[in-house]
Design a protein around this motif. Structure first.
Motif, mmCIF file in Angstrom:
data_model
loop_
_atom_site.group_PDB
_atom_site.id
_atom_site.type_symbol
_atom_site.label_atom_id
_atom_site.label_comp_id
_atom_site.label_asym_id
_atom_site.label_seq_id
_atom_site.Cartn_x
_atom_site.Cartn_y
_atom_site.Cartn_z
ATOM 1 N N ALA A 107 56.634 9.429 -2.118
ATOM 2 C CA ALA A 107 56.623 7.969 -2.129
ATOM 3 C C ALA A 107 56.840 7.416 -0.728
ATOM 4 O O ALA A 107 56.201 6.434 -0.325
ATOM 5 C CB ALA A 107 57.695 7.439 -3.081
ATOM 6 N N VAL A 108 57.706 8.049 0.047
ATOM 7 C CA VAL A 108 57.943 7.617 1.422
ATOM 8 C C VAL A 108 56.671 7.803 2.245
ATOM 9 O O VAL A 108 56.279 6.936 3.040
ATOM 10 C CB VAL A 108 59.141 8.378 2.039
ATOM 11 N N ALA A 109 55.996 8.932 2.079
ATOM 12 C CA ALA A 109 54.761 9.192 2.823
ATOM 13 C C ALA A 109 53.683 8.168 2.459
ATOM 14 O O ALA A 109 52.972 7.658 3.343
ATOM 15 C CB ALA A 109 54.265 10.611 2.537
ATOM 16 N N VAL A 110 53.563 7.831 1.182
ATOM 17 C CA VAL A 110 52.581 6.832 0.760
ATOM 18 C C VAL A 110 52.932 5.475 1.352
ATOM 19 O O VAL A 110 52.055 4.730 1.817
ATOM 20 C CB VAL A 110 52.494 6.766 -0.785
ATOM 21 N N GLY A 111 54.204 5.121 1.359
ATOM 22 C CA GLY A 111 54.644 3.844 1.932
ATOM 23 C C GLY A 111 54.341 3.756 3.413
ATOM 24 O O GLY A 111 53.876 2.716 3.909
ATOM 25 N N LYS A 116 50.928 1.655 7.845
ATOM 26 C CA LYS A 116 50.029 1.900 8.975
ATOM 27 C C LYS A 116 48.674 1.252 8.722
ATOM 28 O O LYS A 116 48.058 0.687 9.627
ATOM 29 C CB LYS A 116 49.855 3.397 9.221
ATOM 30 N N SER A 117 48.189 1.307 7.481
ATOM 31 C CA SER A 117 46.910 0.706 7.136
ATOM 32 C C SER A 117 46.957 -0.808 7.310
ATOM 33 O O SER A 117 46.019 -1.414 7.847
ATOM 34 C CB SER A 117 46.554 1.069 5.698
ATOM 35 N N ILE A 118 48.020 -1.439 6.882
ATOM 36 C CA ILE A 118 48.154 -2.896 7.020
ATOM 37 C C ILE A 118 48.233 -3.271 8.494
ATOM 38 O O ILE A 118 47.599 -4.229 8.941
ATOM 39 C CB ILE A 118 49.396 -3.398 6.244
ATOM 40 N N LEU A 119 49.017 -2.512 9.269
ATOM 41 C CA LEU A 119 49.134 -2.776 10.698
ATOM 42 C C LEU A 119 47.782 -2.651 11.390
ATOM 43 O O LEU A 119 47.418 -3.480 12.235
ATOM 44 C CB LEU A 119 50.150 -1.825 11.336
#
Length: 148
Positions: A107-111, A116-119
């Motif tokens: 879950a941490v890796a997905v978050g 990063k995608s949003i940034l």
């Protein structure tokens, strides 16, 4: 004649009271004699007789060993079955703990990947339209300052 201002319960009570006052004492005595076994006074202490099962007393004080024996016979208490069950429960708990930590790290890796995608999306928008981005930031800063 019944009094209409009194409830039916009060009227019934008064009628019963008047019947008792006029009752023949011999009738009451005869009723008691006819129900003799039932008219014995109630004992405050109940006599008890200890029973035995298999030569052992089943008195309330000795009930625990019988319970232990019954649980042992079903495999729910004591013996090797009990210790094996504890070991199995510990293994299951450890396995569940490992799985929970794997899920949490996933879950941490997905978050992190989503952040990063949003940034990256925001950077692309700023590079495409820099003046619009500066205007939005200025408006947000002004609004922020005005409300503080």
């Amino acid at each position: 004649m019944a009094d209409p201002t009194k409830s039916p319960a009060v009227q019934s009570y008064n009628a019963e009271k008047s019947r008792r006052r006029t009752a023949n004492p011999d009738t009451i005595e005869q009723g008691l004699e006819d129900s003799f076994p039932a008219s014995d006074p109630v004992s405050a202490v109940q006599p008890s007789v200890a029973s035995t099962v298999g030569g052992k007393s089943t008195d309330a004080r000795d009930g625990a060993p019988l319970v232990d024996e019954a649980l042992r016979s079903t495999g729910e208490l004591g013996g090797l079955e009990h210790h094996g069950g504890v070991r199995a429960l510990r293994r299951d708990a450890q396995r569940l703990s490992d799985q929970a930590s794997e899920v949490a790290s996933g879950a941490v890796a997905v978050g992190k990947a989503e952040a990063k995608s949003i940034l990256k999306s925001v950077e692309d928008i700023v590079k495409e339209r820099p003046l619009t981005a500066v205007g939005i930031v200025a408006a947000v800063a002004w609004f922020w300052g005005a409300t503080r």
